[in-house]
Design a protein around this motif. Sequence first.
Motif, PDB file in Angstrom:
ATOM      1  N   ASN A 198       0.801  -1.221  -0.068  1.00  0.00           N
ATOM      2  CA  ASN A 198       0.077  -0.063   0.169  1.00  0.00           C
ATOM      3  C   ASN A 198       0.827   1.150  -0.016  1.00  0.00           C
ATOM      4  N   ALA A 199       1.946   1.275  -0.687  1.00  0.00           N
ATOM      5  CA  ALA A 199       2.790   2.597  -0.822  1.00  0.00           C
ATOM      6  C   ALA A 199       2.614   2.894  -2.201  1.00  0.00           C
ATOM      7  N   GLN A 200       1.741   3.276  -2.582  1.00  0.00           N
ATOM      8  CA  GLN A 200       1.638   3.402  -3.997  1.00  0.00           C
ATOM      9  C   GLN A 200       2.586   4.575  -4.730  1.00  0.00           C
ATOM     10  N   PHE A 201       2.650   5.727  -3.778  1.00  0.00           N
ATOM     11  CA  PHE A 201       3.144   6.625  -4.087  1.00  0.00           C
ATOM     12  C   PHE A 201       4.933   6.706  -4.401  1.00  0.00           C
ATOM     13  N   LEU A 202       5.290   5.765  -3.229  1.00  0.00           N
ATOM     14  CA  LEU A 202       6.774   5.216  -3.413  1.00  0.00           C
ATOM     15  C   LEU A 202       7.218   4.400  -4.778  1.00  0.00           C
ATOM     16  N   ALA A 203       5.962   3.675  -4.962  1.00  0.00           N
ATOM     17  CA  ALA A 203       6.262   2.428  -5.860  1.00  0.00           C
ATOM     18  C   ALA A 203       6.400   3.460  -7.490  1.00  0.00           C
ATOM     19  N   ILE A 204       5.476   4.379  -7.534  1.00  0.00           N
ATOM     20  CA  ILE A 204       5.735   5.264  -8.600  1.00  0.00           C
ATOM     21  C   ILE A 204       6.818   6.160  -8.757  1.00  0.00           C
ATOM     22  N   GLY A 236      15.230 -15.419  14.847  1.00  0.00           N
ATOM     23  CA  GLY A 236      14.855 -15.822  16.158  1.00  0.00           C
ATOM     24  C   GLY A 236      14.200 -14.806  16.892  1.00  0.00           C
ATOM     25  N   SER A 237      14.695 -13.589  16.738  1.00  0.00           N
ATOM     26  CA  SER A 237      14.122 -12.583  17.538  1.00  0.00           C
ATOM     27  C   SER A 237      12.864 -12.020  17.071  1.00  0.00           C
ATOM     28  N   ALA A 238      12.484 -12.225  15.693  1.00  0.00           N
ATOM     29  CA  ALA A 238      11.536 -11.345  15.076  1.00  0.00           C
ATOM     30  C   ALA A 238      10.244 -11.994  15.512  1.00  0.00           C
ATOM     31  N   GLU A 239       9.378 -11.137  15.900  1.00  0.00           N
ATOM     32  CA  GLU A 239       7.936 -11.561  16.193  1.00  0.00           C
ATOM     33  C   GLU A 239       7.362 -12.163  14.865  1.00  0.00           C
ATOM     34  N   ALA A 240       6.236 -12.988  15.243  1.00  0.00           N
ATOM     35  CA  ALA A 240       5.769 -13.310  13.951  1.00  0.00           C
ATOM     36  C   ALA A 240       4.519 -12.422  13.760  1.00  0.00           C
ATOM     37  N   LYS A 241       5.031 -11.147  13.556  1.00  0.00           N
ATOM     38  CA  LYS A 241       3.857 -10.163  13.189  1.00  0.00           C
ATOM     39  C   LYS A 241       3.539 -10.295  11.747  1.00  0.00           C
ATOM     40  N   ASN A 242       2.476 -10.020  11.058  1.00  0.00           N
ATOM     41  CA  ASN A 242       2.023  -9.823   9.967  1.00  0.00           C
ATOM     42  C   ASN A 242       1.941  -8.601   9.127  1.00  0.00           C
ATOM     43  N   VAL A 243       2.443  -8.435   8.115  1.00  0.00           N
ATOM     44  CA  VAL A 243       2.477  -7.199   7.504  1.00  0.00           C
ATOM     45  C   VAL A 243       1.108  -7.177   6.423  1.00  0.00           C
ATOM     46  N   GLY A 244       0.134  -6.327   6.777  1.00  0.00           N
ATOM     47  CA  GLY A 244      -0.999  -6.277   6.162  1.00  0.00           C
ATOM     48  C   GLY A 244      -0.859  -5.969   4.747  1.00  0.00           C
ATOM     49  N   GLN A 245      -1.601  -6.381   3.780  1.00  0.00           N
ATOM     50  CA  GLN A 245      -1.354  -6.158   2.378  1.00  0.00           C
ATOM     51  C   GLN A 245      -2.993  -6.058   1.517  1.00  0.00           C
ATOM     52  N   LEU A 246      -2.754  -5.079   0.786  1.00  0.00           N
ATOM     53  CA  LEU A 246      -3.592  -4.754  -0.003  1.00  0.00           C
ATOM     54  C   LEU A 246      -5.065  -4.429   0.476  1.00  0.00           C
ATOM     55  N   GLY A 247      -5.187  -3.027   0.521  1.00  0.00           N
ATOM     56  CA  GLY A 247      -6.423  -2.703   1.047  1.00  0.00           C
ATOM     57  C   GLY A 247      -6.257  -2.308   2.503  1.00  0.00           C
ATOM     58  N   GLY A 248      -7.154  -1.720   3.086  1.00  0.00           N
ATOM     59  CA  GLY A 248      -7.136  -1.286   4.652  1.00  0.00           C
ATOM     60  C   GLY A 248      -6.697   0.033   4.809  1.00  0.00           C
ATOM     61  N   SER A 249      -5.831   0.766   4.221  1.00  0.00           N
ATOM     62  CA  SER A 249      -5.657   1.947   4.310  1.00  0.00           C
ATOM     63  C   SER A 249      -5.080   2.685   3.260  1.00  0.00           C
ATOM     64  N   ASN A 250      -5.295   4.040   3.361  1.00  0.00           N
ATOM     65  CA  ASN A 250      -4.993   4.748   2.094  1.00  0.00           C
ATOM     66  C   ASN A 250      -3.809   5.628   2.350  1.00  0.00           C
ATOM     67  N   ILE A 251      -3.009   5.293   3.298  1.00  0.00           N
ATOM     68  CA  ILE A 251      -1.627   5.956   3.922  1.00  0.00           C
ATOM     69  C   ILE A 251      -0.706   6.488   2.664  1.00  0.00           C
ATOM     70  N   GLY A 252      -0.622   5.449   1.804  1.00  0.00           N
ATOM     71  CA  GLY A 252       0.726   5.525   0.805  1.00  0.00           C
ATOM     72  C   GLY A 252       0.019   6.367  -0.441  1.00  0.00           C
ATOM     73  N   LEU A 253      -1.137   7.112  -0.256  1.00  0.00           N
ATOM     74  CA  LEU A 253      -1.541   7.781  -1.236  1.00  0.00           C
ATOM     75  C   LEU A 253      -1.064   9.124  -1.364  1.00  0.00           C
ATOM     76  N   ILE A 254      -0.894   9.797  -2.541  1.00  0.00           N
ATOM     77  CA  ILE A 254      -0.131  11.114  -2.547  1.00  0.00           C
ATOM     78  C   ILE A 254      -0.838  12.063  -1.708  1.00  0.00           C
ATOM     79  N   LYS A 255      -2.218  12.201  -1.501  1.00  0.00           N
ATOM     80  CA  LYS A 255      -2.867  13.076  -0.678  1.00  0.00           C
ATOM     81  C   LYS A 255      -2.336  13.282   0.613  1.00  0.00           C
ATOM     82  N   ASN A 256      -2.360  11.879   1.270  1.00  0.00           N
ATOM     83  CA  ASN A 256      -1.869  11.980   2.564  1.00  0.00           C
ATOM     84  C   ASN A 256      -0.388  12.325   2.837  1.00  0.00           C
ATOM     85  N   LEU A 257       0.428  11.688   1.755  1.00  0.00           N
ATOM     86  CA  LEU A 257       1.689  12.038   2.049  1.00  0.00           C
ATOM     87  C   LEU A 257       2.262  13.316   1.709  1.00  0.00           C
TER      88      LEU A 257
END
Lengths: 109, 166
Positions: B50-56, B112-133
């Motif tokens: 969800n980092a569309q601006f960074l991708a472009i 060993g040290s990394a917690e098994a946290k999930n990186v959410g993907q595709l949908g959920g937030s519009n943080i990475g859009l150019i408007k917010n950034l």
Amino acid sequence: MEIKWYIFLSVTLFCIGIAGALTRRNAIIIFMCIELMLNSVNLLLVAFSKMHLSGIAAKFPALATDAQLFVFFIMVVAAAEVSVGLAIIVMMYRNTHSVDINFLNRLKN
Amino acid sequence: MSVTQILFWFLSLLAVGAAIGVIASRNPVYSVLWLIVVFFAISGHYILMNAQFLAIVNIIVYAGAIMVLFLFVIMLMNLNAEAEPAKHLYLKMAGLISGLCLLIVFVAALSGSAEAKNVGQLGGSNIGLIKNLGRALFNDYVIPFEISSVLFLSAIVGAVVIGKKE
């Protein structure tokens, strides 16, 4: 995906960049390996920001954009660095007619 | 396996394979082309996160501008004609072994040290859009933004001063 796969991917790309910088002699390819390492770090920053997005950023939405802006500034600095670095490589080629880094040991003594 | 997992593994294999192609190919032009493949794969990862601006920006700045600059310099020097003198085999092996050792150390330390946290993907937030950034960039980060313009100016002047014939 779990965060550890992103860590492994970034570390793999970083180590490929280091191995390339240590094994090649062409200055341009070494420079490209440095760019590869920069990009792996950027990827890991975005992955960490995405990992913390659900926890922290629900309370502080301004924090969620910080990592992505950090990556943006890294790209800005990398672009400036590439222009100066390539100018240095061009000047070195003009003086020595080669981009082999083994010719660059004149500062040794 | 879901679609995002398949995409993740595909893009990861593409990135790692193309990165090996960067350091393994003899011709510098092929190295540049493989590096463009790496950048496109990393941009795909950004879109998955969800980092569309960074991708472009990654595609435009890195694959579009920086790699063209590299290609331009390589063409200018006419490097693809001459073969690069090879390093000693021992030095090559030492470089590869040290890179592999670093990889092993990192993986062993972080798996060993990394917690098994999930990186959410595709949908959920519009943080990475150019408007917010853009809003964050011009509200909270105005001063670094302006300083980066000074950095670019000095980079331009430095490149011209270094590159011109004396």
